[in-house]
Motif scaffolding. Sequence first.
Motif, PDB file in Angstrom:
ATOM      1  N   LEU A 100       0.824  -1.210   0.000  1.00 28.44           N
ATOM      2  CA  LEU A 100       0.000   0.000   0.000  1.00 28.44           C
ATOM      3  C   LEU A 100       0.854   1.254   0.000  1.00 28.44           C
ATOM      4  N   LYS A 101       0.376   2.252  -0.735  1.00 31.86           N
ATOM      5  CA  LYS A 101       0.950   3.599  -0.665  1.00 31.86           C
ATOM      6  C   LYS A 101       0.199   4.384   0.409  1.00 31.86           C
ATOM      7  N   GLY A 102       0.718   5.561   0.737  1.00 30.57           N
ATOM      8  CA  GLY A 102       0.027   6.423   1.687  1.00 30.57           C
ATOM      9  C   GLY A 102      -1.327   6.857   1.149  1.00 30.57           C
ATOM     10  N   SER A 117       1.233   8.486   4.359  1.00 32.44           N
ATOM     11  CA  SER A 117       2.570   8.592   3.783  1.00 32.44           C
ATOM     12  C   SER A 117       3.577   8.781   4.909  1.00 32.44           C
ATOM     13  N   SER A 118       4.810   8.392   4.640  1.00 30.89           N
ATOM     14  CA  SER A 118       5.853   8.497   5.651  1.00 30.89           C
ATOM     15  C   SER A 118       6.875   9.559   5.264  1.00 30.89           C
ATOM     16  N   THR A 119       7.512  10.150   6.266  1.00 29.69           N
ATOM     17  CA  THR A 119       8.613  11.081   6.018  1.00 29.69           C
ATOM     18  C   THR A 119       9.909  10.329   5.719  1.00 29.69           C
ATOM     19  N   VAL A 123       5.059   3.487   4.692  1.00 29.60           N
ATOM     20  CA  VAL A 123       3.808   4.062   5.198  1.00 29.60           C
ATOM     21  C   VAL A 123       3.713   3.916   6.719  1.00 29.60           C
ATOM     22  N   ALA A 124       2.700   4.581   7.274  1.00 31.98           N
ATOM     23  CA  ALA A 124       2.248   4.332   8.645  1.00 31.98           C
ATOM     24  C   ALA A 124       0.876   3.675   8.551  1.00 31.98           C
ATOM     25  N   PHE A 125       0.495   2.914   9.578  1.00 29.34           N
ATOM     26  CA  PHE A 125      -0.760   2.159   9.561  1.00 29.34           C
ATOM     27  C   PHE A 125      -1.713   2.605  10.664  1.00 29.34           C
ATOM     28  N   LEU A 126      -2.967   2.826  10.293  1.00 27.16           N
ATOM     29  CA  LEU A 126      -4.042   3.026  11.265  1.00 27.16           C
ATOM     30  C   LEU A 126      -5.022   1.875  11.073  1.00 27.16           C
ATOM     31  N   VAL A 127      -5.184   1.056  12.110  1.00 26.49           N
ATOM     32  CA  VAL A 127      -5.972  -0.177  12.017  1.00 26.49           C
ATOM     33  C   VAL A 127      -7.178  -0.069  12.940  1.00 26.49           C
ATOM     34  N   THR A 128      -8.370  -0.266  12.391  1.00 30.15           N
ATOM     35  CA  THR A 128      -9.600  -0.221  13.184  1.00 30.15           C
ATOM     36  C   THR A 128     -10.226  -1.607  13.220  1.00 30.15           C
ATOM     37  N   LEU A 129     -10.495  -2.101  14.431  1.00 35.76           N
ATOM     38  CA  LEU A 129     -11.089  -3.424  14.601  1.00 35.76           C
ATOM     39  C   LEU A 129     -12.612  -3.315  14.545  1.00 35.76           C
ATOM     40  N   PRO A 130     -13.298  -4.460  14.405  1.00 34.97           N
ATOM     41  CA  PRO A 130     -14.769  -4.418  14.317  1.00 34.97           C
ATOM     42  C   PRO A 130     -15.428  -3.755  15.531  1.00 34.97           C
ATOM     43  N   ASP A 131     -14.798  -3.831  16.721  1.00 36.63           N
ATOM     44  CA  ASP A 131     -15.403  -3.204  17.901  1.00 36.63           C
ATOM     45  C   ASP A 131     -15.085  -1.708  17.983  1.00 36.63           C
ATOM     46  N   GLY A 132     -14.394  -1.183  16.968  1.00 38.53           N
ATOM     47  CA  GLY A 132     -14.113   0.250  16.930  1.00 38.53           C
ATOM     48  C   GLY A 132     -12.768   0.640  17.505  1.00 38.53           C
TER      49      GLY A 132
END
Length: 242
Positions: A100-102, A117-119, A123-132
């Motif tokens: 994945l790209k940013g 996107s990363s400096t 990349v950096a990752f933001l992961v959301t689970l089904p419970d929020g």
Amino acid sequence: GEVPLMKVTFLDHSGFLAETDAATLLFDWWKGELPALRPGVPLYVFASHRHEDHFKPEIFALDGETQDVRFILGHDVRLGPRNRERWNLSPETAAKCRALKGGQTLSLPQAEVETLSSTDEGVAFLVTLPDGRTFFHAGDLNWWHWEGEDKAWNNNMAANFKKYTEPLRGRTIDLAMLPLDPRLGEAGFWGPKYFLELADIKQFLPMHQWGDFGFTGRFLEKYPEFAGRTVPVERTGQVFSF
């Protein structure tokens, strides 16, 4: 016994294993002992970028450890024929990889993934689970300010860091893994401070510390207002329950 709501193991450097009821999340593991993985739970393996202190091809051997494995990679971890051969990557395992790209999103059966996107690379990752619940792993997205660099480089870095982190403004993040890098001296505080003021981060785990865990204490001496949200990492293999 019962798995607590959320268990996080610090593997080494920027590597973490987060175990939740929905999925097991493995971030930037290249070093440190990996605990036994729970067999019946989906395993999502993240590698933010190709630097050897964030990625090692051995992660692909985790395919088959549990019923549903996916590999989510920064776009600079290239899966061309040469690397597939070098990394002994079967077509079956390669089919479970996404680079994945940013600014992209990926829907997995037990998680939503957003990338920034990363400096640096990847990349950096933001992961959301089904419970929020949300996890943020910055990879090498940081405010890199080096005394030896010329002013233009450092100014450009500051501008890019602020631009790339903007999607997090005002977001609630349950657990953020952010670089707190002692090599930068006091400037190593700038990135985490900016993240902690930008987003509503409930718990912050420092990473990318090169074994200098005392640097967290120096950060909190300067910014005691973050003490309630900062979870000091003191040793490899340390386990946290949230």
